[in-house]
Design an enzyme around this catalytic site. Structure first.
Site, short mmCIF file in Angstrom:
data_model
loop_
_atom_site.label_atom_id
_atom_site.label_comp_id
_atom_site.label_asym_id
_atom_site.label_seq_id
_atom_site.Cartn_x
_atom_site.Cartn_y
_atom_site.Cartn_z
N ARG A 221 -74.25 -20.39 -50.38
CA ARG A 221 -73.02 -20.45 -49.60
C ARG A 221 -71.82 -20.72 -50.50
O ARG A 221 -71.90 -21.49 -51.45
CB ARG A 221 -73.10 -21.58 -48.56
N VAL A 222 -70.72 -20.05 -50.18
CA VAL A 222 -69.42 -20.37 -50.76
C VAL A 222 -68.46 -20.58 -49.59
O VAL A 222 -68.69 -20.09 -48.48
CB VAL A 222 -68.90 -19.26 -51.69
N SER A 223 -67.37 -21.29 -49.85
CA SER A 223 -66.51 -21.70 -48.75
C SER A 223 -65.39 -20.72 -48.42
O SER A 223 -64.74 -20.85 -47.39
CB SER A 223 -65.88 -23.08 -49.06
N THR A 224 -65.16 -19.74 -49.28
CA THR A 224 -64.08 -18.77 -49.01
C THR A 224 -64.62 -17.35 -49.13
O THR A 224 -65.74 -17.12 -49.59
CB THR A 224 -62.92 -18.94 -50.01
N GLU B 258 -68.81 -19.37 -45.71
CA GLU B 258 -68.41 -20.22 -44.59
C GLU B 258 -68.14 -21.64 -45.09
O GLU B 258 -68.63 -22.05 -46.14
CB GLU B 258 -69.52 -20.28 -43.52
#
Length: 212
Positions: free
Chosen positions: A8-11, A46
């Site tokens: 997962r990455v946030s952007t 997300e």
């Protein structure tokens, strides 16, 4: 063990795609190191504070269906942050899922604070279960005192001709199994609720329910 990789990455910036690829490569290497079979790889862009993620529900569904027994993440923050992380850790514990992290090179070691919070959550859930079971017991006692006769509501008598088929709330057995109670613990609970059944009977009836 079968394992699922979660990245997962946030952007959604283009540069973050490199991070996703790197996470996946490192976790594939971790799986090889521990001789784990990767059956699925989930990648998301997300926020870690958001629990309503398609990838998370896909992962939990696979674990619930026993498609895998192990989760691989780069570090605990990839799974989630804040309360979301604790909620997911608790759910994975209930499913008996092992968690391996790339940053630790093996099975995860939770911080003392996270372990304490999870213990508290487990205790609260156990007391909620006890309250729920007590409510069922009181409700059944009230119904019997009011004239209800459980023996008149027996089903599937043909499965055991000539012998009374013991009745107990199978939905409670299913719920307790979902909470990771053993059949011995479930049997003890049922006996305490006024259902004198054996562990073998509980196990057999649970298997019958699963098949139907």
């Amino acid at each position: 063990m079968n394992a699922i990789i979660y990245c997962r990455v946030s952007t959604d910036k283009k540069v973050q795609e490199t991070s996703l690829n790197r996470q996946k490569e490192e976790l594939m290497a971790l799986a090889n190191k521990h001789q784990l079979t990767v059956v699925d790889s989930i990648e998301e862009q997300e926020s870690g504070y958001e629990i309503n993620r398609d990838g998370i529900f896909q992962m939990l569904e696979s674990f619930s269906e026993k498609k895998a027994e192990c989760l691989l993440v780069q570090d605990e923050t990839r799974l989630g942050r804040g309360n979301t992380k604790i909620a997911l850790f608790h759910q994975l514990q209930k499913l008996n899922i092992s968690i391996y992290t790339g940053i630790q090179g093996g099975e995860i070691e939770l911080s003392e604070s996270d372990s304490m919070v999870l213990q508290i959550v487990g205790i609260v859930e156990e007391y909620q279960r006890k309250i729920h079971n007590t409510k069922i017991k009181r409700g059944m006692k009230k119904a019997i005192d009011g004239g209800f006769d459980p023996s008149e509501n027996l089903s599937n008598r043909h499965h055991a001709p000539g012998r009374e088929r013991k009745e107990f709330p199978i939905e409670e057995v299913v719920r307790m199994r979902q909470n990771n109670l053993t059949f011995k613990e479930i049997t003890t609970t049922l006996n305490g609720l006024g259902h004198p059944v054996s562990k073998a009977t509980v196990h057999r009836r649970y298997q019958e329910f699963q098949k139907t």
